[in-house]
Design a protein around this motif. Structure first.
Motif, PDB file in Angstrom:
ATOM      1  N   SER A  37       1.300 -22.089  10.497  1.00  0.00           N
ATOM      2  CA  SER A  37       0.834 -22.798  11.690  1.00  0.00           C
ATOM      3  C   SER A  37       0.719 -21.839  12.875  1.00  0.00           C
ATOM      4  CB  SER A  37       1.810 -23.919  12.052  1.00  0.00           C
ATOM      5  OG  SER A  37       3.044 -23.359  12.497  1.00  0.00           O
ATOM      6  N   LEU A  38      -0.034 -22.256  13.867  1.00  0.00           N
ATOM      7  CA  LEU A  38      -0.136 -21.471  15.088  1.00  0.00           C
ATOM      8  C   LEU A  38       1.208 -21.443  15.817  1.00  0.00           C
ATOM      9  CD1 LEU A  38      -3.680 -22.488  16.339  1.00  0.00           C
ATOM     10  CD2 LEU A  38      -2.987 -20.348  15.280  1.00  0.00           C
ATOM     11  N   LYS A  39       2.004 -22.496  15.684  1.00  0.00           N
ATOM     12  CA  LYS A  39       3.334 -22.521  16.306  1.00  0.00           C
ATOM     13  C   LYS A  39       4.219 -21.432  15.701  1.00  0.00           C
ATOM     14  CE  LYS A  39       7.404 -25.204  17.484  1.00  0.00           C
ATOM     15  NZ  LYS A  39       8.064 -23.989  17.862  1.00  0.00           N
ATOM     16  N   GLU A  40       4.164 -21.277  14.388  1.00  0.00           N
ATOM     17  CA  GLU A  40       4.928 -20.216  13.733  1.00  0.00           C
ATOM     18  C   GLU A  40       4.503 -18.846  14.270  1.00  0.00           C
ATOM     19  OE1 GLU A  40       5.818 -18.505   9.242  1.00  0.00           O
ATOM     20  OE2 GLU A  40       4.104 -19.825   9.549  1.00  0.00           O
ATOM     21  N   MET A  41       3.213 -18.663  14.470  1.00  0.00           N
ATOM     22  CA  MET A  41       2.699 -17.400  15.000  1.00  0.00           C
ATOM     23  C   MET A  41       3.169 -17.173  16.429  1.00  0.00           C
ATOM     24  SD  MET A  41      -1.146 -17.718  13.476  1.00  0.00           S
ATOM     25  CE  MET A  41      -1.758 -16.158  14.080  1.00  0.00           C
ATOM     26  N   GLN A  42       3.138 -18.222  17.244  1.00  0.00           N
ATOM     27  CA  GLN A  42       3.564 -18.097  18.635  1.00  0.00           C
ATOM     28  C   GLN A  42       5.056 -17.780  18.719  1.00  0.00           C
ATOM     29  OE1 GLN A  42       1.496 -18.217  21.531  1.00  0.00           O
ATOM     30  NE2 GLN A  42       3.374 -17.248  22.243  1.00  0.00           N
ATOM     31  N   ASP A  43       5.842 -18.419  17.862  1.00  0.00           N
ATOM     32  CA  ASP A  43       7.283 -18.131  17.825  1.00  0.00           C
ATOM     33  C   ASP A  43       7.538 -16.667  17.459  1.00  0.00           C
ATOM     34  OD1 ASP A  43       7.784 -20.780  18.476  1.00  0.00           O
ATOM     35  OD2 ASP A  43       8.353 -21.361  16.428  1.00  0.00           O
ATOM     36  N   LEU A  44       6.805 -16.159  16.463  1.00  0.00           N
ATOM     37  CA  LEU A  44       6.952 -14.758  16.073  1.00  0.00           C
ATOM     38  C   LEU A  44       6.507 -13.838  17.196  1.00  0.00           C
ATOM     39  CD1 LEU A  44       7.565 -12.493  14.105  1.00  0.00           C
ATOM     40  CD2 LEU A  44       5.280 -12.845  13.121  1.00  0.00           C
ATOM     41  N   LEU A  45       5.402 -14.177  17.853  1.00  0.00           N
ATOM     42  CA  LEU A  45       4.911 -13.366  18.965  1.00  0.00           C
ATOM     43  C   LEU A  45       5.960 -13.293  20.073  1.00  0.00           C
ATOM     44  CD1 LEU A  45       2.614 -11.750  20.251  1.00  0.00           C
ATOM     45  CD2 LEU A  45       1.672 -13.920  21.088  1.00  0.00           C
ATOM     46  N   ASP A  46       6.591 -14.410  20.386  1.00  0.00           N
ATOM     47  CA  ASP A  46       7.649 -14.422  21.412  1.00  0.00           C
ATOM     48  C   ASP A  46       8.808 -13.510  21.005  1.00  0.00           C
ATOM     49  OD1 ASP A  46       6.117 -16.227  22.866  1.00  0.00           O
ATOM     50  OD2 ASP A  46       7.281 -17.979  22.218  1.00  0.00           O
ATOM     51  N   ARG A  47       9.205 -13.564  19.721  1.00  0.00           N
ATOM     52  CA  ARG A  47      10.303 -12.708  19.242  1.00  0.00           C
ATOM     53  C   ARG A  47       9.924 -11.233  19.294  1.00  0.00           C
ATOM     54  NH1 ARG A  47      10.642 -16.476  14.961  1.00  0.00           N
ATOM     55  NH2 ARG A  47      10.019 -14.882  13.487  1.00  0.00           N
ATOM     56  N   LEU A  48       8.694 -10.920  18.892  1.00  0.00           N
ATOM     57  CA  LEU A  48       8.252  -9.524  18.921  1.00  0.00           C
ATOM     58  C   LEU A  48       8.209  -8.988  20.348  1.00  0.00           C
ATOM     59  CD1 LEU A  48       5.373  -9.566  16.289  1.00  0.00           C
ATOM     60  CD2 LEU A  48       7.583  -8.407  16.079  1.00  0.00           C
ATOM     61  N   LYS A  49       7.740  -9.803  21.297  1.00  0.00           N
ATOM     62  CA  LYS A  49       7.693  -9.375  22.698  1.00  0.00           C
ATOM     63  C   LYS A  49       9.109  -9.153  23.242  1.00  0.00           C
ATOM     64  CE  LYS A  49       3.216 -11.213  24.072  1.00  0.00           C
ATOM     65  NZ  LYS A  49       2.509 -12.189  24.913  1.00  0.00           N
ATOM     66  N   ALA A  50      10.048 -10.017  22.852  1.00  0.00           N
ATOM     67  CA  ALA A  50      11.439  -9.845  23.288  1.00  0.00           C
ATOM     68  C   ALA A  50      12.023  -8.564  22.702  1.00  0.00           C
ATOM     69  CB  ALA A  50      12.271 -11.059  22.872  1.00  0.00           C
ATOM     70  N   GLU A  51      11.721  -8.311  21.431  1.00  0.00           N
ATOM     71  CA  GLU A  51      12.196  -7.086  20.772  1.00  0.00           C
ATOM     72  C   GLU A  51      11.597  -5.850  21.439  1.00  0.00           C
ATOM     73  OE1 GLU A  51      11.510  -5.145  16.422  1.00  0.00           O
ATOM     74  OE2 GLU A  51      12.022  -7.273  16.465  1.00  0.00           O
ATOM     75  N   GLN A  52      10.323  -5.928  21.796  1.00  0.00           N
ATOM     76  CA  GLN A  52       9.640  -4.826  22.465  1.00  0.00           C
ATOM     77  C   GLN A  52      10.267  -4.562  23.840  1.00  0.00           C
ATOM     78  OE1 GLN A  52       5.689  -5.611  24.021  1.00  0.00           O
ATOM     79  NE2 GLN A  52       4.967  -3.712  23.089  1.00  0.00           N
ATOM     80  N   ALA A  53      10.544  -5.629  24.581  1.00  0.00           N
ATOM     81  CA  ALA A  53      11.154  -5.477  25.904  1.00  0.00           C
ATOM     82  C   ALA A  53      12.538  -4.846  25.793  1.00  0.00           C
ATOM     83  CB  ALA A  53      11.232  -6.833  26.599  1.00  0.00           C
ATOM     84  N   LEU A  54      13.308  -5.258  24.797  1.00  0.00           N
ATOM     85  CA  LEU A  54      14.645  -4.692  24.583  1.00  0.00           C
ATOM     86  C   LEU A  54      14.543  -3.203  24.254  1.00  0.00           C
ATOM     87  CD1 LEU A  54      17.694  -5.140  24.335  1.00  0.00           C
ATOM     88  CD2 LEU A  54      17.307  -5.751  21.944  1.00  0.00           C
ATOM     89  N   ALA A  55      13.603  -2.842  23.408  1.00  0.00           N
ATOM     90  CA  ALA A  55      13.425  -1.434  23.045  1.00  0.00           C
ATOM     91  C   ALA A  55      13.020  -0.602  24.255  1.00  0.00           C
ATOM     92  CB  ALA A  55      12.380  -1.312  21.938  1.00  0.00           C
ATOM     93  N   GLN A  56      12.191  -1.158  25.121  1.00  0.00           N
ATOM     94  CA  GLN A  56      11.767  -0.429  26.319  1.00  0.00           C
ATOM     95  C   GLN A  56      12.932  -0.243  27.284  1.00  0.00           C
ATOM     96  OE1 GLN A  56       8.388  -2.663  27.693  1.00  0.00           O
ATOM     97  NE2 GLN A  56       6.983  -1.600  26.328  1.00  0.00           N
ATOM     98  N   ARG A  57      13.795  -1.246  27.396  1.00  0.00           N
ATOM     99  CA  ARG A  57      14.968  -1.111  28.274  1.00  0.00           C
ATOM    100  C   ARG A  57      15.899  -0.032  27.751  1.00  0.00           C
ATOM    101  NH1 ARG A  57      14.879  -7.050  29.029  1.00  0.00           N
ATOM    102  NH2 ARG A  57      15.976  -7.155  27.083  1.00  0.00           N
ATOM    103  N   ARG A  58      16.009   0.080  26.436  1.00  0.00           N
ATOM    104  CA  ARG A  58      16.885   1.103  25.850  1.00  0.00           C
ATOM    105  C   ARG A  58      16.361   2.499  26.123  1.00  0.00           C
ATOM    106  NH1 ARG A  58      17.667  -1.837  20.098  1.00  0.00           N
ATOM    107  NH2 ARG A  58      19.223  -3.341  20.751  1.00  0.00           N
ATOM    108  N   LYS A  59      15.036   2.632  26.252  1.00  0.00           N
ATOM    109  CA  LYS A  59      14.430   3.938  26.494  1.00  0.00           C
ATOM    110  C   LYS A  59      14.511   4.332  27.961  1.00  0.00           C
ATOM    111  CE  LYS A  59      11.018   3.682  22.801  1.00  0.00           C
ATOM    112  NZ  LYS A  59       9.569   3.615  22.507  1.00  0.00           N
ATOM    113  N   SER A  60      14.704   3.358  28.850  1.00  0.00           N
ATOM    114  CA  SER A  60      14.749   3.652  30.273  1.00  0.00           C
ATOM    115  C   SER A  60      15.966   4.483  30.600  1.00  0.00           C
ATOM    116  CB  SER A  60      14.782   2.357  31.100  1.00  0.00           C
ATOM    117  OG  SER A  60      13.616   1.608  30.891  1.00  0.00           O
ATOM    118  N   PRO A  61      15.786   5.544  31.378  1.00  0.00           N
ATOM    119  CA  PRO A  61      16.939   6.378  31.726  1.00  0.00           C
ATOM    120  C   PRO A  61      17.866   5.639  32.694  1.00  0.00           C
ATOM    121  CG  PRO A  61      15.006   7.113  32.903  1.00  0.00           C
ATOM    122  CD  PRO A  61      14.560   6.033  31.955  1.00  0.00           C
ATOM    123  N   ILE A  62      19.127   5.900  32.549  1.00  0.00           N
ATOM    124  CA  ILE A  62      20.107   5.334  33.474  1.00  0.00           C
ATOM    125  C   ILE A  62      20.574   6.471  34.389  1.00  0.00           C
ATOM    126  CG2 ILE A  62      22.388   4.286  33.673  1.00  0.00           C
ATOM    127  CD1 ILE A  62      21.907   3.033  30.911  1.00  0.00           C
TER     128      ILE A  62
END
Length: 67
Positions: A37-62
């Motif tokens: 379903s498109l809902k399943e795709m949207q749920d996965l897209l939301d998870r992938l974007k969250a994972e991407q944001a987390l990975a970008q925060r880890r790369k940010s220098p402190i």
């Protein structure tokens, strides 16, 4: 572009077109996935974007500043 970026781009395009089948490349391999379903795709897209944001925060220098 990383694998997660490729998957996000492919999912975003498929959702916009109303398609439930997505083709993307992962590790040099062409992959095709058909979602229930498109809902399943949207749920996965939301998870992938969250994972991407987390990975970008880890790369940010402190930077610590001491007085």
């Amino acid at each position: 572009m990383s694998s997660i970026d490729d998957r996000i781009a492919a999912l975003t395009e498929a959702i916009a077109m109303g398609a439930k089948r997505v083709t993307f490349h992962s590790g040099g391999t062409r992959r095709e996935v058909e979602y229930h379903s498109l809902k399943e795709m949207q749920d996965l897209l939301d998870r992938l974007k969250a994972e991407q944001a987390l990975a970008q925060r880890r790369k940010s220098p402190i930077i610590l500043v001491a007085n």
